[in-house]
Design an enzyme around this catalytic site. Sequence first.
Site, PDB file in Angstrom:
ATOM      1  N   ASP A 170       4.299 -12.740 -12.314  1.00 54.47           N
ATOM      2  CA  ASP A 170       5.240 -12.961 -11.220  1.00 54.47           C
ATOM      3  C   ASP A 170       5.413 -14.436 -10.863  1.00 54.47           C
ATOM      4  O   ASP A 170       4.666 -15.303 -11.337  1.00 54.47           O
ATOM      5  CB  ASP A 170       4.803 -12.175  -9.979  1.00 54.47           C
ATOM      6  CG  ASP A 170       3.302 -12.314  -9.685  1.00 54.47           C
ATOM      7  OD1 ASP A 170       2.679 -13.268 -10.200  1.00 54.47           O
ATOM      8  OD2 ASP A 170       2.749 -11.489  -8.962  1.00 54.47           O
ATOM      9  N   GLU A 198       5.106  -4.165  -4.325  1.00 57.73           N
ATOM     10  CA  GLU A 198       4.594  -3.860  -2.993  1.00 57.73           C
ATOM     11  C   GLU A 198       4.659  -2.360  -2.700  1.00 57.73           C
ATOM     12  O   GLU A 198       5.418  -1.626  -3.350  1.00 57.73           O
ATOM     13  CB  GLU A 198       5.429  -4.616  -1.956  1.00 57.73           C
ATOM     14  CG  GLU A 198       5.340  -6.141  -2.063  1.00 57.73           C
ATOM     15  CD  GLU A 198       4.079  -6.712  -1.412  1.00 57.73           C
ATOM     16  OE1 GLU A 198       3.006  -6.091  -1.531  1.00 57.73           O
ATOM     17  OE2 GLU A 198       4.176  -7.791  -0.800  1.00 57.73           O
ATOM     18  N   HIS A 246      -0.939  -3.820  -3.987  1.00 60.13           N
ATOM     19  CA  HIS A 246       0.109  -4.311  -4.891  1.00 60.13           C
ATOM     20  C   HIS A 246      -0.492  -4.828  -6.198  1.00 60.13           C
ATOM     21  O   HIS A 246      -1.616  -5.325  -6.242  1.00 60.13           O
ATOM     22  CB  HIS A 246       1.040  -5.337  -4.217  1.00 60.13           C
ATOM     23  CG  HIS A 246       0.503  -6.711  -4.001  1.00 60.13           C
ATOM     24  ND1 HIS A 246       0.662  -7.379  -2.810  1.00 60.13           N
ATOM     25  CD2 HIS A 246      -0.159  -7.569  -4.818  1.00 60.13           C
ATOM     26  CE1 HIS A 246       0.123  -8.574  -2.920  1.00 60.13           C
ATOM     27  NE2 HIS A 246      -0.389  -8.713  -4.126  1.00 60.13           N
ATOM     28  N   ASN A 263      -3.116  -4.537  -0.072  1.00 58.39           N
ATOM     29  CA  ASN A 263      -2.305  -3.346   0.200  1.00 58.39           C
ATOM     30  C   ASN A 263      -2.037  -2.535  -1.067  1.00 58.39           C
ATOM     31  O   ASN A 263      -1.176  -1.668  -1.087  1.00 58.39           O
ATOM     32  CB  ASN A 263      -0.974  -3.754   0.854  1.00 58.39           C
ATOM     33  CG  ASN A 263      -0.141  -4.667  -0.050  1.00 58.39           C
ATOM     34  OD1 ASN A 263      -0.514  -4.920  -1.195  1.00 58.39           O
ATOM     35  ND2 ASN A 263       0.976  -5.150   0.463  1.00 58.39           N
TER      36      ASN A 263
HETATM   37  C1  GLP Z   1      -0.890 -12.316  -5.385  1.00 63.72           C
HETATM   38  C2  GLP Z   1      -0.471 -12.017  -6.823  1.00 63.72           C
HETATM   39  C3  GLP Z   1      -1.216 -10.810  -7.389  1.00 63.72           C
HETATM   40  C4  GLP Z   1      -2.698 -10.930  -7.071  1.00 63.72           C
HETATM   41  C5  GLP Z   1      -2.893 -10.950  -5.589  1.00 63.72           C
HETATM   42  C6  GLP Z   1      -4.364 -10.969  -5.161  1.00 63.72           C
HETATM   43  O1  GLP Z   1      -0.152 -11.606  -4.456  1.00 63.72           O
HETATM   44  N1  GLP Z   1       0.925 -11.775  -6.935  1.00 63.72           N
HETATM   45  O2  GLP Z   1      -0.990 -10.734  -8.779  1.00 63.72           O
HETATM   46  O3  GLP Z   1      -3.390  -9.846  -7.655  1.00 63.72           O
HETATM   47  O4  GLP Z   1      -2.255 -12.126  -5.099  1.00 63.72           O
HETATM   48  O5  GLP Z   1      -4.814 -12.264  -5.002  1.00 63.72           O
HETATM   49  P1  GLP Z   1      -6.345 -12.687  -4.905  1.00 63.72           P
HETATM   50  O6  GLP Z   1      -6.887 -12.550  -6.285  1.00 63.72           O
HETATM   51  O7  GLP Z   1      -6.329 -14.088  -4.443  1.00 63.72           O
HETATM   52  O8  GLP Z   1      -6.984 -11.747  -3.951  1.00 63.72           O
END
Ligand code: GLP
Length: 247
Positions: A67, A143, A138, A136
């Site tokens: 993304d 989402e 995702h 959440n």
């Molecule tokens: C972002 C990314 C996700 C990732 C998420 C969790 O929203 N788009 O791909 O899994 O963050 O982030 P973290 O690893 O910092 O908890």
Amino acid sequence: MKVRIFESSQEATHEAAALFIEQIQRKPDCVLGLATGSTPIKLYKELILAYKEGTISFKRVKTFNLDEYVGLDRLHTQSYYRFMCEQLFDHVDIDKRNCHVPNGQAKNIEREVMQYEAAIEAAGGIDMQLLGIGGNGHIGFNEPGCNLDCGTHLESLTRQTIQDNARLFFNGNEAQVPRQALTMGVGTILRARRCVLLAFGKSKQVAVQGMIEGPITKNNPASVLQRHPDTVVLLDTLAAEKLKKKG
Ligand code: GLP
């Protein structure tokens, strides 16, 4: 879905690194799906080390990131393209022409998402997809409430994600977090031949429990991985705490 619980996030990361190293050794021209966030940073460090020790080469590897924020220049300090350069690409022998991150500044979003999907297909599909998970549920930026079949698309971020990511990338300044992102769809992720999902810490407990033991529901997009034939979930004990079945 295979679930493995480790004493520490370091051990889980080490196992994930072993899976990626083995994948690159077995197929030096493999296609990797990559993720951002704080979770995979130590994994990328292990891959850089393996490269420096001569265990693996990225020369023929192709990558597709999950993304990118809409509206950010790819060299913007908070862009996911820049994150990937800083955390991995700049430290290994990968050809940057083989590194794909959705273009969050594309004028024609419709065309960009179609081309991204087509590029994944033209590369032969993703051999191994790395995933984190949002608080959440995702995956990528799919989402809660998202379409569980779709390909790469434009997604509006939820309030929770904006708050979570402000903490990580914008020094807590929520106003600066883009409200939209381009993301591989759940359908794109399900087409990867193998998925490796990492989740660490207390903030992931509810999402992890729903993903593994809850129903498959768009309210927890990661739960759809229950349908995927080859997904490995690597957790630390904290993230696994709410699971009813621990082994
Ligand atoms: C972002 C990314 C996700 C990732 C998420 C969790 O929203 N788009 O791909 O899994 O963050 O982030 P973290 O690893 O910092 O908890």
